[in-house]
Design a protein around this motif. Sequence first.
Motif, PDB file in Angstrom:
ATOM      1  N   LYS A  20       6.433   6.236   4.844  1.00 50.86           N
ATOM      2  CA  LYS A  20       6.199   7.494   5.542  1.00 50.86           C
ATOM      3  C   LYS A  20       6.047   7.284   7.051  1.00 50.86           C
ATOM      4  CE  LYS A  20       5.830  10.012   1.758  1.00 50.86           C
ATOM      5  NZ  LYS A  20       6.572  11.226   1.504  1.00 50.86           N
ATOM      6  N   GLY A  21       6.398   6.103   7.532  1.00 47.08           N
ATOM      7  CA  GLY A  21       6.300   5.808   8.963  1.00 47.08           C
ATOM      8  C   GLY A  21       4.993   5.134   9.311  1.00 47.08           C
ATOM      9  N   SER A  22       3.914   5.884   9.286  1.00 45.24           N
ATOM     10  CA  SER A  22       2.603   5.322   9.629  1.00 45.24           C
ATOM     11  C   SER A  22       1.852   4.814   8.409  1.00 45.24           C
ATOM     12  CB  SER A  22       1.759   6.362  10.370  1.00 45.24           C
ATOM     13  OG  SER A  22       1.554   7.496   9.557  1.00 45.24           O
ATOM     14  N   TYR A  23       2.333   5.102   7.211  1.00 43.86           N
ATOM     15  CA  TYR A  23       1.707   4.638   5.970  1.00 43.86           C
ATOM     16  C   TYR A  23       2.747   4.610   4.864  1.00 43.86           C
ATOM     17  CZ  TYR A  23       1.562   9.543   4.434  1.00 43.86           C
ATOM     18  OH  TYR A  23       1.896  10.819   4.063  1.00 43.86           O
ATOM     19  N   GLY A  24       2.382   4.016   3.747  1.00 50.88           N
ATOM     20  CA  GLY A  24       3.248   4.008   2.580  1.00 50.88           C
ATOM     21  C   GLY A  24       2.595   4.757   1.439  1.00 50.88           C
ATOM     22  N   GLU A  25       3.423   5.238   0.534  1.00 51.69           N
ATOM     23  CA  GLU A  25       2.907   5.917  -0.655  1.00 51.69           C
ATOM     24  C   GLU A  25       3.531   5.303  -1.903  1.00 51.69           C
ATOM     25  OE1 GLU A  25       2.604  10.290  -2.829  1.00 51.69           O
ATOM     26  OE2 GLU A  25       3.575  10.158  -0.862  1.00 51.69           O
ATOM     27  N   ILE A  26       2.687   4.974  -2.863  1.00 55.65           N
ATOM     28  CA  ILE A  26       3.140   4.473  -4.160  1.00 55.65           C
ATOM     29  C   ILE A  26       3.583   5.674  -4.999  1.00 55.65           C
ATOM     30  CG2 ILE A  26       2.463   3.274  -6.281  1.00 55.65           C
ATOM     31  CD1 ILE A  26       2.488   1.441  -3.798  1.00 55.65           C
ATOM     32  N   LYS A  27       4.784   5.584  -5.542  1.00 53.38           N
ATOM     33  CA  LYS A  27       5.348   6.664  -6.357  1.00 53.38           C
ATOM     34  C   LYS A  27       5.978   6.071  -7.626  1.00 53.38           C
ATOM     35  CE  LYS A  27       5.785  10.451  -5.178  1.00 53.38           C
ATOM     36  NZ  LYS A  27       4.892  11.602  -5.360  1.00 53.38           N
ATOM     37  N   SER A  28       6.136   6.912  -8.630  1.00 54.00           N
ATOM     38  CA  SER A  28       6.932   6.613  -9.826  1.00 54.00           C
ATOM     39  C   SER A  28       6.528   5.341 -10.566  1.00 54.00           C
ATOM     40  CB  SER A  28       8.427   6.549  -9.462  1.00 54.00           C
ATOM     41  OG  SER A  28       8.843   7.776  -8.924  1.00 54.00           O
TER      42      SER A  28
ATOM     43  N   GLU B 278       4.031  -6.417  -6.211  1.00 48.49           N
ATOM     44  CA  GLU B 278       5.256  -6.500  -5.406  1.00 48.49           C
ATOM     45  C   GLU B 278       5.370  -5.315  -4.446  1.00 48.49           C
ATOM     46  OE1 GLU B 278       8.542  -8.423  -3.973  1.00 48.49           O
ATOM     47  OE2 GLU B 278       7.056  -9.191  -5.374  1.00 48.49           O
ATOM     48  N   LEU B 279       4.953  -4.128  -4.860  1.00 57.52           N
ATOM     49  CA  LEU B 279       4.977  -2.976  -3.955  1.00 57.52           C
ATOM     50  C   LEU B 279       4.037  -3.197  -2.769  1.00 57.52           C
ATOM     51  CD1 LEU B 279       5.052  -0.040  -6.537  1.00 57.52           C
ATOM     52  CD2 LEU B 279       6.902  -0.718  -4.980  1.00 57.52           C
ATOM     53  N   ILE B 280       2.864  -3.726  -3.030  1.00 57.39           N
ATOM     54  CA  ILE B 280       1.909  -4.009  -1.954  1.00 57.39           C
ATOM     55  C   ILE B 280       2.489  -5.071  -1.018  1.00 57.39           C
ATOM     56  CG2 ILE B 280      -0.373  -4.993  -1.442  1.00 57.39           C
ATOM     57  CD1 ILE B 280      -1.343  -3.598  -4.078  1.00 57.39           C
ATOM     58  N   SER B 281       3.110  -6.085  -1.571  1.00 54.27           N
ATOM     59  CA  SER B 281       3.741  -7.124  -0.764  1.00 54.27           C
ATOM     60  C   SER B 281       4.845  -6.534   0.117  1.00 54.27           C
ATOM     61  CB  SER B 281       4.303  -8.205  -1.684  1.00 54.27           C
ATOM     62  OG  SER B 281       4.980  -9.177  -0.955  1.00 54.27           O
ATOM     63  N   ASN B 282       5.653  -5.633  -0.442  1.00 55.64           N
ATOM     64  CA  ASN B 282       6.709  -4.962   0.324  1.00 55.64           C
ATOM     65  C   ASN B 282       6.123  -4.117   1.444  1.00 55.64           C
ATOM     66  OD1 ASN B 282       9.800  -4.822  -0.762  1.00 55.64           O
ATOM     67  ND2 ASN B 282       8.408  -5.465  -2.366  1.00 55.64           N
ATOM     68  N   ALA B 283       5.013  -3.446   1.175  1.00 52.37           N
ATOM     69  CA  ALA B 283       4.370  -2.614   2.197  1.00 52.37           C
ATOM     70  C   ALA B 283       3.890  -3.487   3.359  1.00 52.37           C
ATOM     71  CB  ALA B 283       3.201  -1.835   1.597  1.00 52.37           C
ATOM     72  N   ARG B 284       3.265  -4.617   3.030  1.00 51.13           N
ATOM     73  CA  ARG B 284       2.810  -5.544   4.077  1.00 51.13           C
ATOM     74  C   ARG B 284       4.000  -6.058   4.894  1.00 51.13           C
ATOM     75  NH1 ARG B 284      -1.489  -7.535   0.183  1.00 51.13           N
ATOM     76  NH2 ARG B 284      -3.394  -6.764   1.138  1.00 51.13           N
ATOM     77  N   ALA B 285       5.065  -6.458   4.206  1.00 51.03           N
ATOM     78  CA  ALA B 285       6.250  -6.987   4.883  1.00 51.03           C
ATOM     79  C   ALA B 285       6.907  -5.933   5.772  1.00 51.03           C
ATOM     80  CB  ALA B 285       7.253  -7.511   3.858  1.00 51.03           C
ATOM     81  N   SER B 286       6.734  -4.663   5.444  1.00 50.94           N
ATOM     82  CA  SER B 286       7.280  -3.565   6.240  1.00 50.94           C
ATOM     83  C   SER B 286       6.381  -3.205   7.414  1.00 50.94           C
ATOM     84  CB  SER B 286       7.494  -2.324   5.368  1.00 50.94           C
ATOM     85  OG  SER B 286       8.451  -2.597   4.372  1.00 50.94           O
ATOM     86  N   GLY B 287       5.226  -3.869   7.525  1.00 47.92           N
ATOM     87  CA  GLY B 287       4.311  -3.605   8.631  1.00 47.92           C
ATOM     88  C   GLY B 287       3.428  -2.391   8.441  1.00 47.92           C
ATOM     89  N   LEU B 288       3.360  -1.880   7.220  1.00 54.31           N
ATOM     90  CA  LEU B 288       2.503  -0.723   6.967  1.00 54.31           C
ATOM     91  C   LEU B 288       1.046  -1.179   6.933  1.00 54.31           C
ATOM     92  CD1 LEU B 288       4.653   0.970   4.201  1.00 54.31           C
ATOM     93  CD2 LEU B 288       4.455   1.655   6.597  1.00 54.31           C
ATOM     94  N   SER B 289       0.160  -0.367   7.474  1.00 49.42           N
ATOM     95  CA  SER B 289      -1.256  -0.743   7.515  1.00 49.42           C
ATOM     96  C   SER B 289      -2.075  -0.063   6.424  1.00 49.42           C
ATOM     97  CB  SER B 289      -1.851  -0.418   8.883  1.00 49.42           C
ATOM     98  OG  SER B 289      -1.755   0.976   9.135  1.00 49.42           O
ATOM     99  N   LYS B 290      -1.476   0.928   5.766  1.00 47.80           N
ATOM    100  CA  LYS B 290      -2.218   1.661   4.740  1.00 47.80           C
ATOM    101  C   LYS B 290      -1.267   2.131   3.651  1.00 47.80           C
ATOM    102  CE  LYS B 290      -6.415   3.795   4.839  1.00 47.80           C
ATOM    103  NZ  LYS B 290      -7.534   4.060   5.654  1.00 47.80           N
TER     104      LYS B 290
END
Length: 150
Positions: free
Chosen positions: A68-76, A95-107
């Motif tokens: 979502k740009g400034s954050y990520g959302e877990i879906k599905s 793996e989703l959390i790892s992907n979020a970190r790798a994408s630079g998301l902070s939340k």
Amino acid sequence: MKISVGIGDPKDPRTVALLTAHHSLMQSLFPAESNHFLSVDALCVPEITFLVASEGAQHLGCGALANKGSYGEIKSMFVSEAARGKGVANLILTELISNARASGLSKLYLETGDSLRAAHALYEKHGFTYCGPFGDYAPDPMSYFMELTL
């Protein structure tokens, strides 16, 4: 055989079967206004990282990260009934959390149904805490909202 988690195609027939089962379950548990799952087409946009857990050729579960740009959302997040209890959801969420970190998301945020106790326990195990509605969500007595600072 080992369970693997990797990028998947929401339009793969094996994945469509998982998503159809997920949507049917959510529709049986919650009224339409409390269902916030994404359609197969909505999962096929560049802002979504879609993961599938498989064992050989069999798809066991899936989950998505919406950037979502400034954050990520877990879906599905969904695991087939036959694969429950094998740790599939834990592997997907890790793996989703790892992907979020790798994408630079902070939340990370998520919305889940109030009666989905196993899901609550999984998210709590990964450090998610309860919060209020986020993004475009409105308060809903059948929804729990959770967040994780990365």
